[in-house]
Design an enzyme around this catalytic site. Structure first.
Site, mmCIF file in Angstrom:
data_model
loop_
_atom_site.group_PDB
_atom_site.id
_atom_site.type_symbol
_atom_site.label_atom_id
_atom_site.label_comp_id
_atom_site.label_asym_id
_atom_site.label_seq_id
_atom_site.Cartn_x
_atom_site.Cartn_y
_atom_site.Cartn_z
ATOM 1 N N MET A 173 -9.413 24.549 17.381
ATOM 2 C CA MET A 173 -8.340 25.071 17.839
ATOM 3 C C MET A 173 -8.134 26.534 16.992
ATOM 4 O O MET A 173 -7.251 27.168 17.095
ATOM 5 C CB MET A 173 -7.024 24.309 17.776
ATOM 6 C CG MET A 173 -6.984 22.905 18.433
ATOM 7 S SD MET A 173 -5.516 22.324 18.901
ATOM 8 C CE MET A 173 -4.812 22.167 17.229
ATOM 9 N N TYR A 219 -8.143 29.693 14.464
ATOM 10 C CA TYR A 219 -7.699 29.997 12.853
ATOM 11 C C TYR A 219 -8.485 29.372 12.038
ATOM 12 O O TYR A 219 -7.869 28.368 11.089
ATOM 13 C CB TYR A 219 -6.017 29.562 12.928
ATOM 14 C CG TYR A 219 -5.203 30.454 11.941
ATOM 15 C CD1 TYR A 219 -5.025 31.829 12.521
ATOM 16 C CD2 TYR A 219 -5.024 30.071 10.644
ATOM 17 C CE1 TYR A 219 -4.363 32.751 11.690
ATOM 18 C CE2 TYR A 219 -4.099 30.823 9.910
ATOM 19 C CZ TYR A 219 -3.903 32.013 10.467
ATOM 20 O OH TYR A 219 -3.167 33.151 9.464
ATOM 21 N N HIS A 226 -10.918 27.979 8.908
ATOM 22 C CA HIS A 226 -10.928 27.901 7.488
ATOM 23 C C HIS A 226 -12.028 27.224 6.909
ATOM 24 O O HIS A 226 -13.121 26.955 7.839
ATOM 25 C CB HIS A 226 -9.789 27.292 6.908
ATOM 26 C CG HIS A 226 -9.419 25.970 7.758
ATOM 27 N ND1 HIS A 226 -10.249 24.747 7.431
ATOM 28 C CD2 HIS A 226 -8.569 25.386 8.311
ATOM 29 C CE1 HIS A 226 -9.909 23.723 8.067
ATOM 30 N NE2 HIS A 226 -8.780 24.059 8.831
ATOM 31 N N GLY A 242 -12.911 24.416 5.955
ATOM 32 C CA GLY A 242 -13.274 22.860 6.574
ATOM 33 C C GLY A 242 -13.902 23.009 8.134
ATOM 34 O O GLY A 242 -14.983 22.572 8.247
ATOM 35 N N HIS A 243 -13.420 24.349 8.749
ATOM 36 C CA HIS A 243 -14.226 24.375 10.081
ATOM 37 C C HIS A 243 -15.668 24.706 9.764
ATOM 38 O O HIS A 243 -16.851 24.436 10.504
ATOM 39 C CB HIS A 243 -13.477 25.179 10.951
ATOM 40 C CG HIS A 243 -12.035 24.970 11.309
ATOM 41 N ND1 HIS A 243 -10.897 25.630 10.832
ATOM 42 C CD2 HIS A 243 -11.712 24.214 12.260
ATOM 43 C CE1 HIS A 243 -10.009 25.091 11.663
ATOM 44 N NE2 HIS A 243 -10.278 24.033 12.332
ATOM 45 N N GLN A 279 -2.255 18.264 24.302
ATOM 46 C CA GLN A 279 -2.087 17.467 23.023
ATOM 47 C C GLN A 279 -1.026 17.780 22.326
ATOM 48 O O GLN A 279 -0.850 17.086 21.106
ATOM 49 C CB GLN A 279 -3.379 17.474 22.099
ATOM 50 C CG GLN A 279 -3.991 18.896 21.394
ATOM 51 C CD GLN A 279 -5.148 18.837 20.722
ATOM 52 O OE1 GLN A 279 -6.120 19.005 21.433
ATOM 53 N NE2 GLN A 279 -5.117 18.680 19.391
ATOM 54 N N ASP A 333 -8.868 14.291 10.393
ATOM 55 C CA ASP A 333 -8.250 13.685 11.311
ATOM 56 C C ASP A 333 -9.003 12.318 11.552
ATOM 57 O O ASP A 333 -9.881 11.999 12.675
ATOM 58 C CB ASP A 333 -8.548 14.631 12.627
ATOM 59 C CG ASP A 333 -7.545 15.864 12.299
ATOM 60 O OD1 ASP A 333 -6.307 16.097 12.389
ATOM 61 O OD2 ASP A 333 -8.484 16.955 11.866
ATOM 62 N N GLN A 358 -8.281 10.749 15.120
ATOM 63 C CA GLN A 358 -9.099 11.334 16.236
ATOM 64 C C GLN A 358 -10.480 10.946 16.339
ATOM 65 O O GLN A 358 -11.098 10.890 17.203
ATOM 66 C CB GLN A 358 -8.579 12.805 16.135
ATOM 67 C CG GLN A 358 -9.685 13.665 16.940
ATOM 68 C CD GLN A 358 -9.188 15.085 16.458
ATOM 69 O OE1 GLN A 358 -8.361 15.606 16.923
ATOM 70 N NE2 GLN A 358 -10.011 15.842 15.795
ATOM 71 N N MET A 389 -7.736 21.303 3.399
ATOM 72 C CA MET A 389 -7.367 22.621 4.512
ATOM 73 C C MET A 389 -7.005 22.183 5.584
ATOM 74 O O MET A 389 -7.491 21.435 6.563
ATOM 75 C CB MET A 389 -8.821 23.353 4.477
ATOM 76 C CG MET A 389 -9.419 24.043 3.046
ATOM 77 S SD MET A 389 -10.668 25.064 3.230
ATOM 78 C CE MET A 389 -10.739 25.360 1.453
HETATM 79 P P1 AMP Z 1 -8.426 21.880 14.486
HETATM 80 O O1 AMP Z 1 -8.833 23.248 14.665
HETATM 81 O O2 AMP Z 1 -7.424 21.485 13.255
HETATM 82 O O3 AMP Z 1 -8.282 21.080 15.793
HETATM 83 O O4 AMP Z 1 -9.743 21.120 13.697
HETATM 84 C C1 AMP Z 1 -11.071 21.155 14.356
HETATM 85 C C2 AMP Z 1 -12.048 20.280 13.597
HETATM 86 O O5 AMP Z 1 -12.021 20.592 12.255
HETATM 87 C C3 AMP Z 1 -11.621 18.805 13.720
HETATM 88 O O6 AMP Z 1 -12.640 17.827 13.730
HETATM 89 C C4 AMP Z 1 -11.091 18.578 12.464
HETATM 90 O O7 AMP Z 1 -10.994 17.272 11.778
HETATM 91 C C5 AMP Z 1 -11.759 19.516 11.286
HETATM 92 N N1 AMP Z 1 -11.277 19.793 10.173
HETATM 93 C C6 AMP Z 1 -10.084 20.435 10.018
HETATM 94 N N2 AMP Z 1 -9.596 20.650 8.819
HETATM 95 C C7 AMP Z 1 -10.774 19.952 8.127
HETATM 96 C C8 AMP Z 1 -10.963 19.992 6.513
HETATM 97 N N3 AMP Z 1 -10.115 20.198 5.680
HETATM 98 N N4 AMP Z 1 -11.925 19.203 6.225
HETATM 99 C C9 AMP Z 1 -13.128 18.729 7.300
HETATM 100 N N5 AMP Z 1 -12.723 18.926 8.557
HETATM 101 C C10 AMP Z 1 -11.722 19.548 8.974
#
Ligand code: AMP
Length: 300
Positions: free
Chosen positions: A49, A51, A53, A55-56, A80, A169, A172, A203
């Site tokens: 989604m 923004y 970091h 983790g992404h 969602q 997640d 998910q 993160m």
């Molecule tokens: P989001 O942008 O929050 O929908 O996350 C996109 C993807 O990045 C999803 O598969 C999340 O599980 C993963 N994600 C978000 N934060 C982290 C993190 N801290 N460590 C690993 N994966 C992450």
């Protein structure tokens, strides 16, 4: 007197290493599918989604290592979010995201608009049954129906061989694995480890909502999960003992408001009573002000 410039008026620099090419940006399902048709070979998709970091970016690096082509989707998916959730104020910074994705050598970014994804008259959803019911499904009615529908649409547009999802997640991830198997999507779902800040906070794009005091308190989640993991490693299996250990640590932090703490069977996410027989998922949601933070640890 001024003269028309000639080649000797310029110093030509060839950057070393060479500048990275900008990814292709596709904004409609049709354009995305055409790009995919023109780029045969193994493709890894990282749905996000935005923004972004670390983790992404960790997911993107893994996809880069394992595939000929890497596509990252950025779409803040309205279906969602519940009516009282943060869809409107979800943080967005497309330019920064695109620069990060160029640096990570992504081939294409899929950036559809909500109007393209949900045209007038849209009425088709996919829903996964049992595993969507507890935890986030119970706290956020309709959330997973939105997630599975958009992920299926992203798969259809991008044609991935592999798709990368974070274990942060955890529910998910299980829901997507279930849908992928049940609907024969033929996509390998690759689970990726949780990336954390140095003090242990997982993160998340939503961490920017935290005030400095809340941010300073937030590592209590990881500390409580670690405490439970230590108990598990020392042989404790009783579900309520493990949940209580986490709860009492978090209750020591006045800014933290527990929404749920769960110890569930790893595969089905059925809540456990009594001793855990096999692998378990300890997961929680804790609110700091209006901000919901998710975290979990796998116990095996
Ligand atoms: P989001 O942008 O929050 O929908 O996350 C996109 C993807 O990045 C999803 O598969 C999340 O599980 C993963 N994600 C978000 N934060 C982290 C993190 N801290 N460590 C690993 N994966 C992450």
């Amino acid at each position: 007197m001024a003269h028309a410039p000639t080649d000797s008026d310029y110093i030509v620099i060839t950057p070393d290493p060479p500048l990275k090419p900008a990814p292709a940006i596709l904004t409609t399902p049709t354009a995305m599918r055409r790009w995919r048709a023109a780029h045969p070979g193994p493709l890894g998709l990282v749905p996000t989604m935005g923004y972004l970091h670390e983790g992404h970016i960790d997911l993107v690096h893994r996809a880069r290592r394992e595939n000929m082509h890497v596509v990252v989707s950025i779409f803040v998916n309205p279906t969602q979010f519940g009516p009282n959730e943060d869809f409107e104020k979800y943080p967005r910074d497309e330019v920064r995201d695109l620069n990060l994705l160029r640096d990570a050598e992504v081939d294409a970014v899929y950036l559809p608009s909500a109007a393209e994804m949900y045209p007038r008259g849209f009425q088709t959803y996919v829903s996964v049954e049992d595993v969507t019911q507890p935890l986030e499904g119970a706290s956020r009615p309709g959330h997973f129906r939105g997630v599975t529908t958009v992920v299926l649409k992203l798969f259809n547009a991008t044609g991935p061989d592999r798709a990368y999802f974070g274990k942060k997640d955890a529910q998910q991830l299980r829901v997507i694995q279930r849908m992928t198997r049940d609907l024969d999507l033929g996509v390998e779902i690759v689970p990726c480890e949780i990336v954390r800040e140095p003090d242990g906070l997982a993160m998340s794009s939503r961490n920017v909502y935290l005030t400095p005091a809340q941010r300073a308190a937030a590592p209590v989640l990881k500390q409580a999960l670690e405490h439970a993991r230590n108990l598990w490693n020392s042989g404790v299996r009783d579900a309520e003992t493990l949940r209580r250990a986490v709860r009492s640590q978090i209750e020591g932090e006045p800014l933290a408001e527990i929404e749920y703490i769960s110890l569930a069977e790893d595969a089905t996410l059925r809540e456990l009573d009594g001793p855990a027989a096999g692998a378990a998922l300890l997961s929680l949601v804790v609110r700091f002000g209006h901000t919901r933070l998710l975290d979990n640890v796998e116990l095996r």
